[in-house]
Write an enzyme that holds these catalytic residues in place. Sequence first.
Site, PDB file in Angstrom:
ATOM      1  CD  GLU A  91      34.291 -57.929  12.273  1.00 19.98           C
ATOM      2  OE1 GLU A  91      34.549 -58.807  13.110  1.00 19.98           O
ATOM      3  OE2 GLU A  91      35.166 -57.309  11.668  1.00 19.98           O
ATOM      4  CE1 TYR A 137      41.650 -55.116  10.620  1.00 21.72           C
ATOM      5  CE2 TYR A 137      39.449 -56.083  10.522  1.00 21.72           C
ATOM      6  CZ  TYR A 137      40.297 -55.053  10.910  1.00 21.72           C
ATOM      7  OH  TYR A 137      39.793 -53.961  11.575  1.00 21.72           O
ATOM      8  CG  ASN A 174      34.547 -54.701   9.257  1.00 21.99           C
ATOM      9  OD1 ASN A 174      34.286 -53.692   8.626  1.00 21.99           O
ATOM     10  ND2 ASN A 174      34.261 -54.848  10.554  1.00 21.99           N
ATOM     11  CD  GLU A 179      36.399 -52.953  11.858  1.00 22.22           C
ATOM     12  OE1 GLU A 179      37.257 -53.821  12.117  1.00 22.22           O
ATOM     13  OE2 GLU A 179      35.381 -52.768  12.534  1.00 22.22           O
ATOM     14  NE  ARG A 198      31.841 -49.366  10.991  1.00 20.94           N
ATOM     15  CZ  ARG A 198      32.354 -50.495  11.466  1.00 20.94           C
ATOM     16  NH1 ARG A 198      33.606 -50.839  11.220  1.00 20.94           N
ATOM     17  NH2 ARG A 198      31.600 -51.308  12.198  1.00 20.94           N
ATOM     18  CG  HIS A 234      31.775 -52.260  17.039  1.00 21.56           C
ATOM     19  ND1 HIS A 234      32.283 -51.787  15.850  1.00 21.56           N
ATOM     20  CD2 HIS A 234      32.694 -53.150  17.478  1.00 21.56           C
ATOM     21  CE1 HIS A 234      33.452 -52.364  15.593  1.00 21.56           C
ATOM     22  NE2 HIS A 234      33.735 -53.190  16.569  1.00 21.56           N
TER      23      HIS A 234
HETATM   24  C1  BGC Z   1      36.423 -55.464  14.874  1.00 23.59           C
HETATM   25  C2  BGC Z   1      37.207 -54.379  15.578  1.00 23.59           C
HETATM   26  C3  BGC Z   1      38.577 -54.907  15.943  1.00 23.59           C
HETATM   27  C4  BGC Z   1      39.299 -55.256  14.661  1.00 23.59           C
HETATM   28  C5  BGC Z   1      40.742 -55.712  14.831  1.00 23.59           C
HETATM   29  C6  BGC Z   1      37.241 -56.203  13.845  1.00 23.59           C
HETATM   30  O1  BGC Z   1      36.838 -57.533  13.823  1.00 23.59           O
HETATM   31  O2  BGC Z   1      35.252 -54.946  14.310  1.00 23.59           O
HETATM   32  O3  BGC Z   1      36.478 -53.970  16.692  1.00 23.59           O
HETATM   33  O4  BGC Z   1      39.310 -54.027  16.727  1.00 23.59           O
HETATM   34  O5  BGC Z   1      38.596 -56.304  14.036  1.00 23.59           O
HETATM   35  O6  BGC Z   1      40.842 -56.929  15.470  1.00 23.59           O
END
Ligand code: BGC
Length: 496
Positions: free
Chosen positions: A192, A328, A326, A396, A102, A147
């Site tokens: 995002e 995290y 995405n 992501e 990607r 992006h």
């Molecule tokens: C973004 C990336 C970023 C990653 C880590 C995501 O929100 O799409 O560009 O590097 O988070 O912070």
Amino acid sequence: MISILKFAVLMVFIASYSFADDYVLNRKRFPPNFLFGAATSAYQVEGAWNEDGKSVSTWDNTTHADPDSIADGSNGDVACDSYHKYKEDVAILKETGVNHYRFSLAWTRILPTGFPDQINQAGVTYYKNLLRELRANGIEPFVTIYHWDMPLTLQERNGLLNESFIDWFADYAAVCFDLFGDDVKIWTTFNEPKGTCLFVVPNNKTEGSLEYICAHNVLRAHAKAYRIYEKRFKATQDGRVGIVLDSYSFVPGSDSAENITATETTYQFELGWFANPVFNGDYPEIMKSRIGARSRAEGRKSSRLPEFTEAEKVALNGSADFFALNTYSTSLVVAIEDPPISYPPSRDQDMGVTNYQPDEWENSTMNGMKVAPWGIRPLLNWINDHYNQPDIIITENGTPDNTGTLQDVKRVSLIQSYLSYIRDTMEQDGVNVIGYTVWSIMDNFEWTQGYSQKFGLYNVDFSSPNRTRTPKLSAQYYKNVCQTRCLIVDDYGCID
Ligand code: BGC
């Protein structure tokens, strides 16, 4: 490279790492059609910021004009130098054994004025070469059209807040489909949009209005691009188009009815804001009612949340062929008293709930990115339940450190445990997860954190003009996952 023996010992140690009381590593092999990939974005890796006819983007401009706004005062002028080293990038992707890569296109490299009056042939050739190299190595290109690196020419015309952005973006997307669509079968329009719209105004003074206007433009631009693809390109190119949305996993802070309702509200404001229009044709009811009521109480004649016309709803409804996510981290949600009406209004007050990450959760090196991979299971289920069981691809996921160490044990355990919870969700809840994409294949320019935060499977030596890429332990682990489709590296292996 570390020895195979040391790798195996480390893996046994990592497998015993626990994230939740009931964490059991899933030993079931991933299905043969499950996609494993890795990601980057143009500004974060390409460099060559002013070469071969590329124009200036907002990120070029900000990093040059205001280096203090970046943690280490750095910029993406050279970054990983992927503009010149794309063959090395493809080589490390191939070495890792990913199914897809990607990456994003730089608008400024393709259309230097921001508009399709001039197509920059050198920029087009760069992406054609990258696509050719990927295809020659059996790697599926997964392309994000935008992006975050807005052409400065468009920002000077008020960028995302200008309703004309809908046409600017649709024209740009049509050029991309036309130029690259023979080689690209998976597209996403925006990365995002929530983050894009929350930080679109200087000093984050969005005042509970501008972010809604930004989102309204982005959503309509997305729908327009999707329908252009559908009408003009789909029959001949046969690709799929989506939009990359981001969300934490939100979990009630306790099982009280108030906290459960607050969690639903949070999801609707955080993810439903974009996902509901795209999958169900309009903003979530809770956003319409809360923002409408608060706007009236502020003495306004209409809601700060704009309304879609009937035609726009039709265009938006079903404008994604898959759900690109995405994610995290995880947060706990708690209900609060409804905030009093005050000036300026804000999206947080509109939402009227709060969330937090407990002190006892393991920290990462970035705020808000505590380690809580178990949250992915309720998040995937929430998406499955609200958007009619879509195909979900994680576009992501990863974790930062601030050293770039090659012995990145924590990254390995994070990837392993996220994938384990994803496998549980597929197996036990029947959720259609079709792929996973690690952020990132290599350390790169991490926006306002510059090069101080590193997410890569490969370390990049930013002090060397060669930008040497060196595999970390996580590259070796992920390679094993891609090869075996199995999360465990020991004598027992996976269950088929
Ligand atoms: C973004 C990336 C970023 C990653 C880590 C995501 O929100 O799409 O560009 O590097 O988070 O912070």
